[in-house]
Write a protein that holds these residues in place. Structure first.
Motif, short mmCIF file in Angstrom:
data_model
loop_
_atom_site.label_atom_id
_atom_site.label_comp_id
_atom_site.label_asym_id
_atom_site.label_seq_id
_atom_site.Cartn_x
_atom_site.Cartn_y
_atom_site.Cartn_z
N SER A 96 0.67 -0.73 -0.12
CA SER A 96 0.00 -0.36 -0.14
C SER A 96 0.82 1.46 0.05
CB SER A 96 -0.81 -0.03 0.91
OG SER A 96 -1.87 1.23 1.35
N LEU A 137 -5.68 -9.38 -3.43
CA LEU A 137 -5.75 -8.55 -2.45
C LEU A 137 -4.45 -7.85 -3.34
CD1 LEU A 137 -6.57 -9.53 0.79
CD2 LEU A 137 -7.74 -7.77 -0.28
N TYR A 171 -5.06 2.50 -4.15
CA TYR A 171 -5.50 0.79 -3.58
C TYR A 171 -5.50 1.81 -2.33
CZ TYR A 171 -4.40 -3.31 -1.76
OH TYR A 171 -4.08 -4.52 -1.23
N GLU A 172 -6.14 0.70 -1.67
CA GLU A 172 -6.79 1.23 -0.25
C GLU A 172 -6.64 -0.70 -0.06
OE1 GLU A 172 -11.09 2.76 1.89
OE2 GLU A 172 -10.71 2.35 0.32
N PRO A 192 -8.42 -3.12 3.09
CA PRO A 192 -9.63 -3.63 3.64
C PRO A 192 -9.53 -3.07 4.56
CG PRO A 192 -8.78 -5.27 1.66
CD PRO A 192 -7.61 -3.90 1.69
N LYS A 215 -6.40 -4.12 7.14
CA LYS A 215 -5.39 -3.15 8.49
C LYS A 215 -4.96 -3.65 9.67
CE LYS A 215 -7.27 0.29 6.04
NZ LYS A 215 -8.32 2.21 5.99
N ARG A 230 -19.47 -1.46 1.16
CA ARG A 230 -18.13 -0.89 0.83
C ARG A 230 -16.89 -2.36 1.61
NH1 ARG A 230 -14.09 2.51 0.32
NH2 ARG A 230 -13.65 1.13 -1.64
N ARG A 231 -16.61 -3.14 0.60
CA ARG A 231 -15.85 -4.35 1.17
C ARG A 231 -14.66 -4.07 2.11
NH1 ARG A 231 -17.11 -7.00 -3.10
NH2 ARG A 231 -15.15 -6.38 -4.13
N GLN A 232 -14.54 -2.58 2.06
CA GLN A 232 -12.83 -2.45 2.00
C GLN A 232 -13.21 -1.88 3.39
OE1 GLN A 232 -14.27 -1.76 -1.30
NE2 GLN A 232 -12.73 -2.83 -2.37
N SER A 233 -14.46 -0.83 3.91
CA SER A 233 -14.24 0.04 4.89
C SER A 233 -15.54 -0.38 6.22
CB SER A 233 -14.96 1.08 4.22
OG SER A 233 -15.34 1.24 3.72
N HIS A 289 -12.20 7.41 -1.57
CA HIS A 289 -12.77 6.94 -2.22
C HIS A 289 -14.86 8.14 -2.09
CE1 HIS A 289 -16.79 4.13 -3.13
NE2 HIS A 289 -15.37 3.81 -3.88
#
Length: 270
Positions: A15, A48, A63-64, A66, A70, A154-157, A194
């Motif tokens: 990242s 990923l 790129y972020e 998920p 983290k 959102r799956r990432q957050s 985003h």
């Protein structure tokens, strides 16, 4: 080091840099090149990262990570900020919250707060959030009434986004909005990675009488893709370190109160 810890560290490294070589991973983690190669293959299988010859790269620009991958960067800073945010909340308050690791810690602090303890089994505060993880964790706290906005996650957050967020907030009035951000500058204000999350956070702020940004020092002075709001729309910044003189002057000009959270003091075991 467990595999999941290694995978988290590799994702953080990608990242930050955009791409890494197997040798980079091996050196950074102190593992063999064979282990580094297997970890990169695992992340590629989970879609990923993109596997490259001799390494791996991020899936694209901006790129972020998920949220579930983290690791706790700036963990002490986030805990300190969370405690400072908790001190701002009065019993009976309605609190809007978006997602992210810092705001999640603030929600946990509210749930643990003795000052905001339930009275007679009734909630002492209301949290309105578009973050499913905050809603899930806080739902077991008897001192918190949880209201979740509509929207698509959102799956990432784990944050809900889309027009249903605004529709569900339209008739609300919040005492305070606590917002996590990916960047904060005088020129561009509060920003995130985003555009959908920026829009949702903007709607939370719009129905609050007071807007508080909770951000550690790594977020200050940088801007990211999507604007949440201008600096003038923020009432308070809670952070973990004093601002540079130039930034201090800019924030004062915008009438933003800067609160530097006292550091978390570790409790030694006896």
């Amino acid at each position: 080091m467990h595999q999941q810890q290694r995978l988290n560290l590799v994702l953080e490294l990608i990242s930050e840099r955009g791409n890494v070589a197997i040798a980079d991973v091996s050196e950074r983690l102190g593992v063999s090149t064979a282990t580094a190669r297997r970890d990169l293959n695992t992340l590629a299988e989970q879609r990923l990262v993109t596997r490259t010859h001799g390494g791996a790269s991020a899936l694209g620009s901006g790129y972020e990570l998920p949220l579930q991958y983290k690791i706790a960067r700036q963990a002490d800073a986030k805990l300190a900020i969370a405690r400072a945010v908790e001190a701002m909340i009065e019993p009976g308050a309605t609190v809007g919250m978006n997602g992210g690791t810092t705001v999640t810690e603030a929600a946990r602090a509210l749930g643990r707060s003795e000052r905001l303890a339930s009275v007679g089994g009734e909630p002492s505060i209301t949290i309105v959030t578009n973050a499913l993880n905050i809603a899930f964790e806080s739902s077991v706290r008897e001192n918190i009434k949880i209201v979740v906005t509509g929207g698509v996650p959102r799956r990432q957050s784990y944050e809900l986004i889309g027009p249903l967020v605004a529709a569900s907030l339209r008739d609300f009035s919040l005492d305070i909005a606590v917002l996590g951000v990916d960047g904060l500058t005088a020129e561009f204000g509060a920003t995130t990675l985003h555009e959908g999350e920026a829009d949702a956070s903007r709607h939370i702020a719009a129905v609050a009488r007071r807007v508080v940004v909770a951000a550690d020092q790594t977020k200050i002075g940088r801007s990211t893709f999507a604007r949440i709001c201008a600096l003038d729309d923020i009432d308070v910044l809670v952070t973990d370190a004093p601002l540079a003189p130039r930034l201090t002057a800019q924030f004062e000009k915008a009438n933003v109160q800067v609160v530097v959270a006292p550091p978390v003091r570790a409790v030694s075991a006896h």
